[in-house]
Design an enzyme around this catalytic site. Structure first.
Site, short mmCIF file in Angstrom:
data_model
loop_
_atom_site.label_atom_id
_atom_site.label_comp_id
_atom_site.label_asym_id
_atom_site.label_seq_id
_atom_site.Cartn_x
_atom_site.Cartn_y
_atom_site.Cartn_z
N CYS A 93 52.43 26.99 36.64
CA CYS A 93 53.23 27.80 35.72
C CYS A 93 54.47 28.43 36.36
O CYS A 93 55.41 27.71 36.71
CB CYS A 93 52.33 28.83 35.07
SG CYS A 93 52.81 29.21 33.39
N ARG A 127 57.50 30.94 22.74
CA ARG A 127 56.58 30.56 23.81
C ARG A 127 55.75 29.35 23.38
O ARG A 127 55.42 29.21 22.20
CB ARG A 127 55.64 31.73 24.15
CG ARG A 127 56.34 32.95 24.68
CD ARG A 127 55.36 33.94 25.26
NE ARG A 127 54.82 33.48 26.53
CZ ARG A 127 55.48 33.54 27.68
NH1 ARG A 127 56.69 34.03 27.73
NH2 ARG A 127 54.92 33.13 28.80
N HIS A 194 46.91 26.24 33.14
CA HIS A 194 46.27 27.29 33.92
C HIS A 194 44.95 27.66 33.28
O HIS A 194 44.27 26.79 32.76
CB HIS A 194 47.20 28.47 34.14
CG HIS A 194 47.80 29.02 32.88
ND1 HIS A 194 47.06 29.67 31.95
CD2 HIS A 194 49.07 28.99 32.42
CE1 HIS A 194 47.85 30.06 30.96
NE2 HIS A 194 49.08 29.65 31.22
N1 GLN Z 1 58.80 32.28 33.33
C1 GLN Z 1 57.62 31.86 32.75
C2 GLN Z 1 57.67 31.41 31.32
O1 GLN Z 1 58.27 30.42 31.10
C3 GLN Z 1 56.40 32.38 33.21
C4 GLN Z 1 55.35 31.36 33.07
C5 GLN Z 1 54.07 31.96 33.35
O2 GLN Z 1 53.61 31.86 34.52
N2 GLN Z 1 53.53 32.58 32.34
O3 GLN Z 1 57.11 31.99 30.41
#
Ligand code: GLN
Length: 249
Positions: A93, A127, A194
């Site tokens: 991630c 998201r 994850h």
């Molecule tokens: N910068 C990240 C995102 O795209 C973080 C990703 C994560 O580890 N949640 O949301």
């Protein structure tokens, strides 16, 4: 036999069961009589050539990523050298994003990446959250599936010719558009998956252990198989969830 693991910034990038991933590497190694020597690598601590067989970096929010990005950039050449010399690497991630060339957040601010993986990431508005199922073919090893959970705003775009970790069966993957997830260069793997990634995808833990061992024994060894009924059942549940729900806006 011993494997030295270097866990980068565990105090900053740790929101997604990252300790669980390390615990799986430790257990699956121990069951084969391999001792896992776990070491942390924090801000300002150098990456010494040849010290580690396997690196791990976890996920974190933009704020934590910004705190470690300059330090990681300084470690970049040493980490690239380590992977070129045969070290394995798992990046999840937020850590995956920073192994690429850069991460640009919603405000347009850019964090430097280390360019170990051939990609860049730009944050989008919505998201991408949900269960994911991938089909992968990692060398060595035949076709496999990976089941996990993703939660990211960043859209990652692989460079022309770059190798993805897998093809998305269900979920968003790197950017929700091109059907790719993750990225792979030699023994280094980056992914958005994850939650308990390694506990429910034991084969990937073994792939990383074998790649890390290759640095010591000169070739990728066959690991003794383990009875993985529980692990397989956990993965099946996760895969079914991905197939029925997937990730969607
Ligand atoms: N910068 C990240 C995102 O795209 C973080 C990703 C994560 O580890 N949640 O949301």
């Amino acid at each position: 036999m011993k494997l030295v693991v270097g866990h980068l910034y565990p105090e900053y990038l740790n929101i997604y069961a990252d300790r669980g991933n390390i615990a799986v590497l430790e257990r699956r190694s121990a069951w084969r009589g391999i001792e896992l020597d776990y070491r942390t690598i924090g801000l300002g601590e150098p990456v010494r050539p040849g010290e580690h067989d396997l690196y791990y970096v976890g996920g974190g929010q933009d704020r934590e990523q910004a705190l470690i990005a300059p330090d990681l950039a300084a470690k970049g050449p040493a980490l690239i050298e380590a992977v070129e010399a045969g070290a394995a690497f798992l990046a999840v991630c937020g850590g995956y994003q920073l192994l690429g060339r850069f991460y640009r957040d919603r405000s347009g601010a850019e964090l430097p990446g280390i360019g170990l993986l051939p990609h860049h990431t730009v944050a989008g508005e919505r998201r991408m959250i949900g269960d994911v199922l991938l089909e992968c073919e990692l060398d060595p090893g035949g076709p496999q599936t990976l089941a996990g959970f993703e939660n990211h705003a960043g859209r990652t775009h692989l460079d022309e010719g770059a190798e993805a970790l897998g093809r998305v069966v269900s979920g968003f993957g790197n950017n929700g558009k091109d059907g790719f997830e993750g990225c792979r260069v030699a023994g280094a793997v980056g992914t958005y998956l994850h939650g308990p990634l390694l506990p429910r995808n034991a084969w990937l833990a073994d792939w990383l252990i074998a790649r890390a061992l290759a640095r010591r024994v000169g070739e990728v060894p066959e690991l003794e198989p383990l009875p993985d009924e529980l692990e397989s059942a956990a993965k099946d549940v996760s895969a079914e969830r991905a197939k029925s729900r997937g990730g969607r806006f």
